[in-house]
Design a protein around this motif. Structure first.
Motif, PDB file in Angstrom:
ATOM      1  N   UNK A   4       0.604  -1.261   0.000  1.00 53.59           N
ATOM      2  CA  UNK A   4       0.048   0.031   0.013  1.00 53.59           C
ATOM      3  C   UNK A   4       0.835   1.367  -0.114  1.00 53.59           C
ATOM      4  N   UNK A   5       0.610   2.140  -0.845  1.00 61.19           N
ATOM      5  CA  UNK A   5       1.075   3.624  -1.022  1.00 61.19           C
ATOM      6  C   UNK A   5       0.563   4.465   0.145  1.00 61.19           C
ATOM      7  N   UNK A  29       3.539   1.988   8.726  1.00 61.60           N
ATOM      8  CA  UNK A  29       4.845   1.871   9.009  1.00 61.60           C
ATOM      9  C   UNK A  29       5.453   0.639   8.389  1.00 61.60           C
ATOM     10  N   UNK A  30       5.058  -0.491   8.228  1.00 64.84           N
ATOM     11  CA  UNK A  30       5.432  -1.476   7.592  1.00 64.84           C
ATOM     12  C   UNK A  30       5.602  -1.313   6.266  1.00 64.84           C
ATOM     13  N   UNK A  31       4.669  -0.720   5.532  1.00 59.73           N
ATOM     14  CA  UNK A  31       4.883  -0.428   4.008  1.00 59.73           C
ATOM     15  C   UNK A  31       5.315   0.619   3.661  1.00 59.73           C
ATOM     16  N   UNK A  32       5.967   1.551   4.535  1.00 65.96           N
ATOM     17  CA  UNK A  32       6.472   2.966   4.087  1.00 65.96           C
ATOM     18  C   UNK A  32       5.313   3.599   3.464  1.00 65.96           C
ATOM     19  N   UNK A  33       3.903   3.542   3.574  1.00 70.22           N
ATOM     20  CA  UNK A  33       2.832   4.333   3.046  1.00 70.22           C
ATOM     21  C   UNK A  33       2.792   5.731   3.697  1.00 70.22           C
ATOM     22  N   UNK A  34       2.091   6.371   3.069  1.00 70.91           N
ATOM     23  CA  UNK A  34       1.549   7.795   3.753  1.00 70.91           C
ATOM     24  C   UNK A  34       0.236   7.460   4.471  1.00 70.91           C
ATOM     25  N   UNK A  35       0.228   7.834   5.609  1.00 72.15           N
ATOM     26  CA  UNK A  35      -1.007   7.827   6.397  1.00 72.15           C
ATOM     27  C   UNK A  35      -1.962   8.936   6.410  1.00 72.15           C
ATOM     28  N   UNK A  36      -3.124   9.070   6.084  1.00 75.34           N
ATOM     29  CA  UNK A  36      -3.946  10.230   5.627  1.00 75.34           C
ATOM     30  C   UNK A  36      -5.205  10.073   6.925  1.00 75.34           C
ATOM     31  N   UNK A  37      -5.142  10.933   7.816  1.00 77.76           N
ATOM     32  CA  UNK A  37      -6.142  10.626   8.943  1.00 77.76           C
ATOM     33  C   UNK A  37      -7.233  11.675   8.842  1.00 77.76           C
ATOM     34  N   UNK A  38      -8.225  11.126   8.761  1.00 70.89           N
ATOM     35  CA  UNK A  38      -9.646  11.895   8.134  1.00 70.89           C
ATOM     36  C   UNK A  38     -10.385  11.981   9.321  1.00 70.89           C
ATOM     37  N   UNK A  85       4.506   4.258  14.540  1.00 67.65           N
ATOM     38  CA  UNK A  85       5.743   4.025  13.729  1.00 67.65           C
ATOM     39  C   UNK A  85       5.492   4.598  12.361  1.00 67.65           C
ATOM     40  N   UNK A  86       4.328   5.261  12.128  1.00 65.90           N
ATOM     41  CA  UNK A  86       4.175   5.862  11.031  1.00 65.90           C
ATOM     42  C   UNK A  86       4.995   7.094  10.839  1.00 65.90           C
ATOM     43  N   UNK A  87       5.470   7.379   9.674  1.00 65.62           N
ATOM     44  CA  UNK A  87       6.400   8.416   9.314  1.00 65.62           C
ATOM     45  C   UNK A  87       6.082   9.510   8.632  1.00 65.62           C
ATOM     46  N   UNK A  88       5.344   9.178   7.560  1.00 66.78           N
ATOM     47  CA  UNK A  88       4.556   9.969   6.860  1.00 66.78           C
ATOM     48  C   UNK A  88       3.056   9.986   6.983  1.00 66.78           C
ATOM     49  N   UNK A  89       2.780  11.382   7.717  1.00 68.44           N
ATOM     50  CA  UNK A  89       1.437  11.662   8.274  1.00 68.44           C
ATOM     51  C   UNK A  89       0.613  12.854   7.773  1.00 68.44           C
ATOM     52  N   UNK A  90      -0.579  12.806   7.166  1.00 65.10           N
ATOM     53  CA  UNK A  90      -1.193  13.949   6.921  1.00 65.10           C
ATOM     54  C   UNK A  90      -2.642  13.847   7.595  1.00 65.10           C
ATOM     55  N   UNK A  91      -3.109  15.073   7.952  1.00 67.60           N
ATOM     56  CA  UNK A  91      -4.576  14.835   8.594  1.00 67.60           C
ATOM     57  C   UNK A  91      -5.432  15.857   7.649  1.00 67.60           C
ATOM     58  N   UNK A  92      -6.426  15.562   7.809  1.00 65.80           N
ATOM     59  CA  UNK A  92      -7.563  16.336   6.756  1.00 65.80           C
ATOM     60  C   UNK A  92      -8.820  16.434   7.872  1.00 65.80           C
ATOM     61  N   UNK A  93      -9.617  17.565   8.044  1.00 62.02           N
ATOM     62  CA  UNK A  93     -10.535  17.737   8.570  1.00 62.02           C
ATOM     63  C   UNK A  93     -11.643  18.255   7.620  1.00 62.02           C
ATOM     64  N   UNK A  94     -12.817  17.489   7.607  1.00 61.60           N
ATOM     65  CA  UNK A  94     -13.546  17.839   6.268  1.00 61.60           C
ATOM     66  C   UNK A  94     -15.090  17.910   6.816  1.00 61.60           C
ATOM     67  N   UNK A 113      -5.915   2.063   0.385  1.00 64.69           N
ATOM     68  CA  UNK A 113      -6.079   1.238   1.405  1.00 64.69           C
ATOM     69  C   UNK A 113      -7.212   2.182   2.384  1.00 64.69           C
ATOM     70  N   UNK A 114      -8.387   1.778   2.733  1.00 64.16           N
ATOM     71  CA  UNK A 114      -9.276   2.503   3.770  1.00 64.16           C
ATOM     72  C   UNK A 114      -9.247   1.920   5.068  1.00 64.16           C
TER      73      UNK A 114
END
Length: 150
Positions: A4-5, A29-38, A85-94, A113-114
């Motif tokens: 997953x990316x 963290x395991x896949x190096x994916x960006x995590x987007x927290x919504x 362990x997540x490194x690339x994290x974005x947040x979004x409030x909608x 992935x959702x």
């Protein structure tokens, strides 16, 4: 299949939604994916707050009333994600309802992935009206992980 990316996870600031954040962060963290927290929210003020809380009830997942709780929810979730362990994290409030918001964030971010919690799947209201996890799984258009959080 490639790893997953981009992983999107929904939160409403509840303990159960934070457990979904923990799982999504571990995957990122395991896949190096960006995590987007919504986080979806409905802006209200004054007397509307009490009315909205009465209307929304306790079983509505991934939606908070007003924008400050939403901002706090994603901030706290991002801190948890970093600890997991997540490194690339974005947040979004909608501003919007949970399912359309999650689907829109998935599409806009090109997520593959959702992740959502299972809160609402086994409630009477969830069976009659449809729960956020079940509806999100139908409408996401990508892999969906429903985390056992309750």
């Amino acid at each position: 299949m490639a790893a997953y990316q981009t992983v999107v996870v929904g939160t409403d600031g509840s303990d159960s939604s934070y457990r979904a954040v923990d799982r999504a962060a571990a995957i990122a963290a395991d896949t190096g994916a960006t995590l987007v927290i919504a986080c979806a929210f409905q802006p209200v003020g004054g007397r509307d707050v009490e009315r909205a809380q009465d209307t929304l009830g306790a079983d509505v997942a991934y939606q908070v009333v007003g924008s400050n709780p939403a901002e706090e929810s994603v901030r706290a979730a991002a801190e948890r994600a970093r600890r997991a362990g997540a490194v690339k994290i974005d947040t979004v409030v909608v501003d919007g309802d949970p399912v359309p918001t999650l689907a829109r964030v998935v599409a806009e971010r090109g997520a593959d992935l959702l992740v959502v919690g299972n809160r609402g799947l086994n409630t009477l209201a969830g069976r009659i009206l449809g729960s956020v996890p079940a509806e999100a799984a139908r409408k996401a258009g990508v892999d969906v992980l429903i985390v056992h959080t309750t």
